[in-house]
Motif scaffolding. Structure first.
Motif, PDB file in Angstrom:
ATOM      1  N   ILE A  67       0.853  -1.187   0.000  1.00  0.00           N
ATOM      2  CA  ILE A  67       0.000   0.000   0.000  1.00  0.00           C
ATOM      3  C   ILE A  67       0.886   1.234   0.000  1.00  0.00           C
ATOM      4  CG2 ILE A  67      -1.681   1.368   1.306  1.00  0.00           C
ATOM      5  CD1 ILE A  67      -2.783  -1.198   2.463  1.00  0.00           C
ATOM      6  N   ALA A  68       0.583   2.173  -0.887  1.00  0.00           N
ATOM      7  CA  ALA A  68       1.225   3.486  -0.881  1.00  0.00           C
ATOM      8  C   ALA A  68       0.112   4.521  -0.796  1.00  0.00           C
ATOM      9  CB  ALA A  68       2.050   3.696  -2.148  1.00  0.00           C
ATOM     10  N   ALA A  69       0.310   5.564   0.008  1.00  0.00           N
ATOM     11  CA  ALA A  69      -0.763   6.536   0.190  1.00  0.00           C
ATOM     12  C   ALA A  69      -0.209   7.902   0.538  1.00  0.00           C
ATOM     13  CB  ALA A  69      -1.720   6.074   1.292  1.00  0.00           C
ATOM     14  N   THR A  70      -1.004   8.911   0.220  1.00  0.00           N
ATOM     15  CA  THR A  70      -0.667  10.279   0.590  1.00  0.00           C
ATOM     16  C   THR A  70      -1.961  11.030   0.869  1.00  0.00           C
ATOM     17  OG1 THR A  70       0.558  12.273  -0.057  1.00  0.00           O
ATOM     18  CG2 THR A  70      -0.724  11.185  -1.775  1.00  0.00           C
ATOM     19  N   GLY A  71      -1.867  12.115   1.627  1.00  0.00           N
ATOM     20  CA  GLY A  71      -3.059  12.893   1.942  1.00  0.00           C
ATOM     21  C   GLY A  71      -2.692  14.095   2.792  1.00  0.00           C
ATOM     22  N   THR A  72      -3.672  14.950   3.002  1.00  0.00           N
ATOM     23  CA  THR A  72      -3.417  16.154   3.799  1.00  0.00           C
ATOM     24  C   THR A  72      -4.719  16.687   4.379  1.00  0.00           C
ATOM     25  OG1 THR A  72      -2.383  18.344   3.767  1.00  0.00           O
ATOM     26  CG2 THR A  72      -3.704  17.746   1.850  1.00  0.00           C
ATOM     27  N   ASN A  73      -4.588  17.452   5.446  1.00  0.00           N
ATOM     28  CA  ASN A  73      -5.754  18.160   5.974  1.00  0.00           C
ATOM     29  C   ASN A  73      -5.878  19.495   5.244  1.00  0.00           C
ATOM     30  OD1 ASN A  73      -3.334  19.027   7.381  1.00  0.00           O
ATOM     31  ND2 ASN A  73      -4.691  20.244   8.673  1.00  0.00           N
ATOM     32  N   VAL A  74      -7.097  19.974   5.106  1.00  0.00           N
ATOM     33  CA  VAL A  74      -7.356  21.242   4.424  1.00  0.00           C
ATOM     34  C   VAL A  74      -8.188  22.161   5.310  1.00  0.00           C
ATOM     35  CG1 VAL A  74      -8.399  22.343   2.394  1.00  0.00           C
ATOM     36  CG2 VAL A  74      -7.262  20.129   2.150  1.00  0.00           C
ATOM     37  N   LEU A  75      -9.308  21.637   5.810  1.00  0.00           N
ATOM     38  CA  LEU A  75     -10.199  22.447   6.637  1.00  0.00           C
ATOM     39  C   LEU A  75     -10.271  21.988   8.090  1.00  0.00           C
ATOM     40  CD1 LEU A  75     -13.236  22.948   4.198  1.00  0.00           C
ATOM     41  CD2 LEU A  75     -11.378  24.550   4.687  1.00  0.00           C
ATOM     42  N   THR A  76     -10.062  20.699   8.327  1.00  0.00           N
ATOM     43  CA  THR A  76     -10.188  20.166   9.684  1.00  0.00           C
ATOM     44  C   THR A  76      -8.809  19.784  10.224  1.00  0.00           C
ATOM     45  OG1 THR A  76     -10.393  17.806   9.144  1.00  0.00           O
ATOM     46  CG2 THR A  76     -12.374  19.166   8.904  1.00  0.00           C
TER      47      THR A  76
ATOM     48  N   HIS B 190      -8.060  16.760  10.737  1.00  0.00           N
ATOM     49  CA  HIS B 190      -7.818  15.429  10.206  1.00  0.00           C
ATOM     50  C   HIS B 190      -7.533  15.508   8.702  1.00  0.00           C
ATOM     51  CE1 HIS B 190      -9.313  13.757  13.972  1.00  0.00           C
ATOM     52  NE2 HIS B 190     -10.386  14.523  13.857  1.00  0.00           N
ATOM     53  N   VAL B 191      -7.088  14.400   8.120  1.00  0.00           N
ATOM     54  CA  VAL B 191      -6.855  14.332   6.675  1.00  0.00           C
ATOM     55  C   VAL B 191      -8.191  14.493   5.949  1.00  0.00           C
ATOM     56  CG1 VAL B 191      -6.127  12.837   4.783  1.00  0.00           C
ATOM     57  CG2 VAL B 191      -4.784  12.929   6.895  1.00  0.00           C
ATOM     58  N   ASP B 192      -8.255  15.467   5.023  1.00  0.00           N
ATOM     59  CA  ASP B 192      -9.496  15.767   4.302  1.00  0.00           C
ATOM     60  C   ASP B 192      -9.479  15.288   2.856  1.00  0.00           C
ATOM     61  OD1 ASP B 192     -10.835  17.162   6.414  1.00  0.00           O
ATOM     62  OD2 ASP B 192      -9.518  18.868   6.068  1.00  0.00           O
ATOM     63  N   ILE B 193      -8.308  15.013   2.310  1.00  0.00           N
ATOM     64  CA  ILE B 193      -8.199  14.496   0.952  1.00  0.00           C
ATOM     65  C   ILE B 193      -7.062  13.472   0.933  1.00  0.00           C
ATOM     66  CG2 ILE B 193      -6.704  16.423   0.221  1.00  0.00           C
ATOM     67  CD1 ILE B 193      -8.003  16.112  -2.580  1.00  0.00           C
ATOM     68  N   ALA B 194      -7.305  12.329   0.297  1.00  0.00           N
ATOM     69  CA  ALA B 194      -6.324  11.249   0.347  1.00  0.00           C
ATOM     70  C   ALA B 194      -6.375  10.407  -0.917  1.00  0.00           C
ATOM     71  CB  ALA B 194      -6.579  10.358   1.567  1.00  0.00           C
ATOM     72  N   ASN B 195      -5.244   9.791  -1.216  1.00  0.00           N
ATOM     73  CA  ASN B 195      -5.137   8.850  -2.334  1.00  0.00           C
ATOM     74  C   ASN B 195      -4.361   7.630  -1.867  1.00  0.00           C
ATOM     75  OD1 ASN B 195      -3.048   7.912  -4.702  1.00  0.00           O
ATOM     76  ND2 ASN B 195      -5.131   8.204  -5.456  1.00  0.00           N
ATOM     77  N   ALA B 196      -4.831   6.462  -2.268  1.00  0.00           N
ATOM     78  CA  ALA B 196      -4.136   5.221  -1.912  1.00  0.00           C
ATOM     79  C   ALA B 196      -4.000   4.340  -3.140  1.00  0.00           C
ATOM     80  CB  ALA B 196      -4.906   4.474  -0.823  1.00  0.00           C
ATOM     81  N   ARG B 197      -2.850   3.718  -3.266  1.00  0.00           N
ATOM     82  CA  ARG B 197      -2.599   2.722  -4.313  1.00  0.00           C
ATOM     83  C   ARG B 197      -2.413   1.382  -3.600  1.00  0.00           C
ATOM     84  NH1 ARG B 197      -0.456   2.043  -9.616  1.00  0.00           N
ATOM     85  NH2 ARG B 197       0.894   0.201  -9.791  1.00  0.00           N
ATOM     86  N   ILE B 198      -3.314   0.448  -3.885  1.00  0.00           N
ATOM     87  CA  ILE B 198      -3.295  -0.855  -3.225  1.00  0.00           C
ATOM     88  C   ILE B 198      -2.912  -1.909  -4.256  1.00  0.00           C
ATOM     89  CG2 ILE B 198      -4.608  -2.508  -1.853  1.00  0.00           C
ATOM     90  CD1 ILE B 198      -6.533  -0.198  -1.147  1.00  0.00           C
ATOM     91  N   GLU B 199      -1.823  -2.617  -4.005  1.00  0.00           N
ATOM     92  CA  GLU B 199      -1.356  -3.674  -4.902  1.00  0.00           C
ATOM     93  C   GLU B 199      -1.622  -5.039  -4.260  1.00  0.00           C
ATOM     94  OE1 GLU B 199       2.745  -2.869  -5.543  1.00  0.00           O
ATOM     95  OE2 GLU B 199       2.390  -0.922  -6.505  1.00  0.00           O
ATOM     96  N   PHE B 200      -2.143  -5.952  -5.064  1.00  0.00           N
ATOM     97  CA  PHE B 200      -2.528  -7.263  -4.563  1.00  0.00           C
ATOM     98  C   PHE B 200      -1.560  -8.341  -5.048  1.00  0.00           C
ATOM     99  CE2 PHE B 200      -6.316  -4.677  -4.422  1.00  0.00           C
ATOM    100  CZ  PHE B 200      -6.942  -5.060  -3.243  1.00  0.00           C
TER     101      PHE B 200
ATOM    102  N   ILE C 192      -0.040   7.482   5.115  1.00  0.00           N
ATOM    103  CA  ILE C 192      -0.167   8.934   4.975  1.00  0.00           C
ATOM    104  C   ILE C 192       0.641   9.636   6.054  1.00  0.00           C
ATOM    105  CG2 ILE C 192      -1.770  10.877   5.144  1.00  0.00           C
ATOM    106  CD1 ILE C 192      -3.892   9.063   3.860  1.00  0.00           C
ATOM    107  N   ALA C 193       0.532   9.154   7.294  1.00  0.00           N
ATOM    108  CA  ALA C 193       1.258   9.764   8.408  1.00  0.00           C
ATOM    109  C   ALA C 193       2.766   9.673   8.195  1.00  0.00           C
ATOM    110  CB  ALA C 193       0.857   9.096   9.711  1.00  0.00           C
ATOM    111  N   ALA C 194       3.206   8.564   7.605  1.00  0.00           N
ATOM    112  CA  ALA C 194       4.642   8.348   7.404  1.00  0.00           C
ATOM    113  C   ALA C 194       5.241   9.303   6.390  1.00  0.00           C
ATOM    114  CB  ALA C 194       4.898   6.914   6.977  1.00  0.00           C
TER     115      ALA C 194
END
Length: 322
Positions: free
Chosen positions: A189-198, A200-210, A317-319
């Protein structure tokens, strides 16, 4: 061991704990079911509880525990941080439960609730609403062996569910759907995101490989100007595109050139689906599961796995956050 069915020839007695935005819909739908009696609703805001109770001719409570002993089943629609405290007394008394997602703020607390429900031998359904979208149900029947899945769930900011981040609020729906479609273990799993208004993270993207080679790219936002909810699934022979909102499903496939040309034609077909409010379908499924003892579509274990992956996304995301 199958869950015992509720032995009653009369109406199934149901309550709703938490009648804010979503809980009001639970109450309304239960009240309209011919084989269900909405016994009462509970909310910490006495005015809200009385207002909803008066609308549906049932009793109002400020403490959900007062419903114990008078209901066979209950919907838990309080904020996530209170799920455990509200749900536990009902499970200990053997009350069947529909728990809105996520089950609890942490994996450990969520697992404890699932295990408590299993020991109690009750139906425990997790409210992953999109599983009951008519388009998703049709897609699940058709999309075999997906190789690439792309999901966008974007919407404007609303002042509710801000006690959790966008991953456990919105993205978890699509994580659950992806896991139900790709029946393989996760490799990375690779992911990124950020808070904008709150906070907490308000927008996020994740790439999940199986492990089987499939890949899912999932984006969720609660700070976008426009509402967009769409999933696209690519297989070896077909491509499917579904608009969650209007529940319209398209299938794209290749066909040999009728004139004998070198390249096949790309053909798009709109599949006939009868739209239906997903919450109506979800609650009807829950009631049916309780009456018959058959497992719900989204069991506690299924909801627990969706939460586990959502929490892994949050860790990624936190990392990568400065």
């Amino acid at each position: 061991m199958p869950t015992p069915a509720v032995e009653t020839s009369g109406k199934l007695r149901v309550g709703v704990a938490g009648v804010g935005y979503l809980g009001r819909f639970h109450a309304r739908i239960y009240a309209a079911m011919p084989d269900v009696e909405l016994v009462g609703v509970a909310d910490s805001d006495e005015r809200v509880a009385k207002e909803v109770a008066e609308q549906h001719g049932c009793r109002a409570y400020t403490d959900a525990r007062e419903l114990i002993g008078s209901v066979d089943a209950i919907s838990i629609v309080v904020p996530t941080i209170y799920h455990g405290d509200v749900a536990r007394p009902f499970l200990e008394k053997g009350v069947h439960m529909l728990m809105e997602k996520p089950i609890a703020p942490t994996y450990e607390e969520s697992r404890a609730l699932v295990e408590l429900a299993e020991r109690a031998g009750v139906i425990f359904q997790v409210g992953h609403l999109e599983r009951f979208n008519a388009g998703i149900m049709a897609l699940a029947e058709r999309a075999q062996n997906p190789r690439f899945i792309e999901v966008h769930r974007l919407g404007p900011f609303v002042e509710r569910a801000t006690d959790v981040d966008v991953v456990t609020d919105l993205m978890i729906h699509d994580i659950d759907i992806v896991l139900s479609l790709v029946k393989s273990d996760i490799r990375n799993i690779a992911a990124t995101g950020t808070n904008v208004l709150t906070d907490h993270v308000d927008i996020a993207n994740a790439r999940i490989e199986f492990e089987n080679g499939a890949v899912a790219n999932v984006t969720a936002s609660r700070v976008s100007n426009k509402k967009l909810r769409r999933i696209r699934i690519f297989g070896t022979e077909h491509y499917y595109g579904l608009d969650y909102i209007d529940q319209k499903l398209e299938m794209v496939r290749s066909e040999p050139d009728p004139d004998g040309g070198k390249w096949p034609h790309i053909v798009t077909e709109r599949l006939d689906i009868t739209p239906r409010p997903p919450l109506d379908a979800e609650l009807e499924y829950f009631v049916k599961s309780v009456r018959t003892g058959t497992p719900p579509l989204v069991t506690g274990r299924v909801g627990l796995e969706a939460l586990r992956v959502a929490l892994l996304v949050k860790e990624k995301i936190a990392a990568c956050t400065p």
